[in-house]
Design a protein around this motif. Structure first.
Motif, PDB file in Angstrom:
ATOM      1  N   ALA A   1      32.642  39.939  36.399  1.00  0.00           N
ATOM      2  CA  ALA A   1      33.151  38.635  36.825  1.00  0.00           C
ATOM      3  C   ALA A   1      33.435  38.732  38.316  1.00  0.00           C
ATOM      4  CB  ALA A   1      34.416  38.283  36.059  1.00  0.00           C
ATOM      5  N   ARG A   2      33.144  37.664  39.031  1.00  0.00           N
ATOM      6  CA  ARG A   2      33.463  37.639  40.457  1.00  0.00           C
ATOM      7  C   ARG A   2      34.285  36.411  40.775  1.00  0.00           C
ATOM      8  NH1 ARG A   2      28.047  39.451  43.791  1.00  0.00           N
ATOM      9  NH2 ARG A   2      27.539  41.196  42.428  1.00  0.00           N
ATOM     10  N   VAL A   3      35.270  36.596  41.608  1.00  0.00           N
ATOM     11  CA  VAL A   3      36.084  35.492  42.086  1.00  0.00           C
ATOM     12  C   VAL A   3      35.718  35.298  43.548  1.00  0.00           C
ATOM     13  CG1 VAL A   3      38.411  34.574  42.277  1.00  0.00           C
ATOM     14  CG2 VAL A   3      37.909  36.384  40.598  1.00  0.00           C
ATOM     15  N   ILE A   4      35.226  34.123  43.886  1.00  0.00           N
ATOM     16  CA  ILE A   4      34.758  33.895  45.259  1.00  0.00           C
ATOM     17  C   ILE A   4      35.313  32.592  45.815  1.00  0.00           C
ATOM     18  CG2 ILE A   4      32.649  35.282  45.030  1.00  0.00           C
ATOM     19  CD1 ILE A   4      31.097  32.711  44.564  1.00  0.00           C
TER      20      ILE A   4
ATOM     21  N   GLN B   1      24.574  33.035  47.346  1.00  0.00           N
ATOM     22  CA  GLN B   1      24.144  34.428  47.218  1.00  0.00           C
ATOM     23  C   GLN B   1      24.586  35.029  45.880  1.00  0.00           C
ATOM     24  OE1 GLN B   1      25.513  37.197  50.256  1.00  0.00           O
ATOM     25  NE2 GLN B   1      24.701  38.885  49.013  1.00  0.00           N
TER      26      GLN B   1
ATOM     27  N   GLU C   1      22.098  36.507  43.017  1.00  0.00           N
ATOM     28  CA  GLU C   1      22.202  37.918  42.660  1.00  0.00           C
ATOM     29  C   GLU C   1      22.444  38.070  41.159  1.00  0.00           C
ATOM     30  OE1 GLU C   1      24.763  39.794  45.587  1.00  0.00           O
ATOM     31  OE2 GLU C   1      25.078  41.442  44.168  1.00  0.00           O
TER      32      GLU C   1
ATOM     33  N   ARG D   1      20.038  39.224  37.352  1.00  0.00           N
ATOM     34  CA  ARG D   1      20.459  40.473  36.716  1.00  0.00           C
ATOM     35  C   ARG D   1      20.883  40.310  35.268  1.00  0.00           C
ATOM     36  NH1 ARG D   1      25.172  43.154  40.125  1.00  0.00           N
ATOM     37  NH2 ARG D   1      23.667  43.060  41.835  1.00  0.00           N
TER      38      ARG D   1
END
Lengths: 252, 252
Positions: free
Chosen positions: B46-49, B58, B62, B66
């Motif tokens: 998980a990403r928090v941006i 991006q 990405e 994947r």
């Protein structure tokens, strides 16, 4: 949307299968995010990743090249799934060795509690070569810093005590403050006037966040930035905006 | 540490400055993580941006290359900082256009509530060309799916209702179950025997999680995997392990 003054940047790596499976609700992001903001350090991203060595190594290398600081939480205990120190050493291309001061602290702590200093517990004394210790006032087993990477425990209480011990050593950026105005208008009603204010106050970040109150819906309008004079002005302008749209203001 | 059976994988993108500043405590990761696990879909990261177009574009590109699925939350409201749809369209290399069915639903909803269908509200009808709608039973403004990317609201109640509307359409993997055994031994005492069990039960993931109880510290030992016969056996073995180390077992 931006300030003109440069600020230190940071990334946060939350390591642990239990965060991704939903077993554990993360509490470290919000704590670290707010403490970094108070110091003027911009937390640019956080990643939650599994206990998989190649994934951890890649994330550390990607993030440490990109940001002033990388903070990690989780994976530094005594069990087989605690692999963060190994991964940081691998990412840095250095050996993982017993740190004499970490060993001394752990041996004294275990002795004082009549606990066996077995091989698994003493794994927690290993630090990548070149690393310095991060104190753990709660349960002794230290974290460590190597280059711009700060490795901390995952248990919130321990992580917080570690963070507080490194906090005074971190760089500071232009202090980021915020003001907020609460109203009972819908986002769709506010959007146009808010966009115009954002364009006018280009040194600030304006955001709107719906929330539920006991007697209906609210929207919290937030302005953030290091331009204090602009923050004072925008607060008045946000209040006038709400009133001109026939909305009601509420105390926060 | 792994199962031999392949499973669909997923990544989660949590979009919003308010999550990184600590203003808002994320609740979407734990919900989505547990629901995906129940379906046998492995949430890998998980990403928090932040609300920054280049960063969002991006990350989408990405992650969608994947994983089987990418889920996003946040940034699909009517205000200037709601830019997720624009970013997904850019990442996919397609135009962002008004979706006739989304427009129809929004117009009917606004009319029924006597709310002006202004340009900002109607931004929520825009969908990248080729996308299909994700229903929003709570507040109508839809999310959307395009290729393997699922775009949902950030407000937990709305996100959950959107997730539930797409859930039946997601692929399933081998069902991942878990058992847990709670004891009063320290992780350092359990580590060696636990490591041996992990080696023996290589189709399962074994983890240990400290927690506080009213009358002292506990460690929860968790085994997860799709090998049900092994899960039953490991539960007994974990219990025996605790007893042979003179620990006490507790009900969960």
């Amino acid at each position: 949307m931006n300030t003109d003054t440069p600020a230190p940047s940071a990334a946060l790596l939350l390591i642990g299968n239990e965060l991704l499976s939903g077993r554990t609700q993360d509490k470290n992001l919000a704590f670290i995010g707010s403490r970094l903001a108070a110091r003027g350090i911009v937390l640019c991203e956080a990643r939650v990743i599994a206990d998989i060595p190649a994934v951890i190594v890649q994330a550390i290398n990607e993030l440490r090249a990109r940001h002033t600081y990388v903070f990690t939480t989780g994976g530094i205990g005594p069990t087989h799934d605690d692999i963060t120190a190994d991964c940081v050493a691998e990412a840095m291309g250095v050996a993982l060795e017993v740190h004499p001061e970490a060993e001394r602290r752990l041996l004294a702590y275990f002795q004082s509690r009549d606990v066996e200093a077995n091989a698994d517990r003493m794994r927690m004394a290993r630090v990548p070569v070149g690393g310095t210790l991060i104190d753990n006032p709660v349960s002794i087993a230290p974290g460590f810093q190597i280059e711009n990477v700060y490795v901390m425990a995952g248990v919130p209480r321990i992580m917080q005590s570690m963070f507080e011990s490194i906090e005074p050593c971190l760089a500071t950026g232009p202090r980021i403050d915020s003001i907020s105005v609460i109203c009972n208008l819908a986002e769709g009603t506010l959007a146009n006037a808010l966009r115009q204010l954002q364009e006018e106050f280009s040194t600030l970040d304006l955001g709107s966040y719906p929330m539920s109150a006991e007697d209906g819906q609210r929207v919290v309008l937030v302005a953030k930035g290091s331009d204090h004079e602009a923050l004072v002005r925008v607060e008045g302008r946000l209040q006038s905006m709400v009133q001109s749209l026939n909305g009601q203001l509420f105390q926060s």
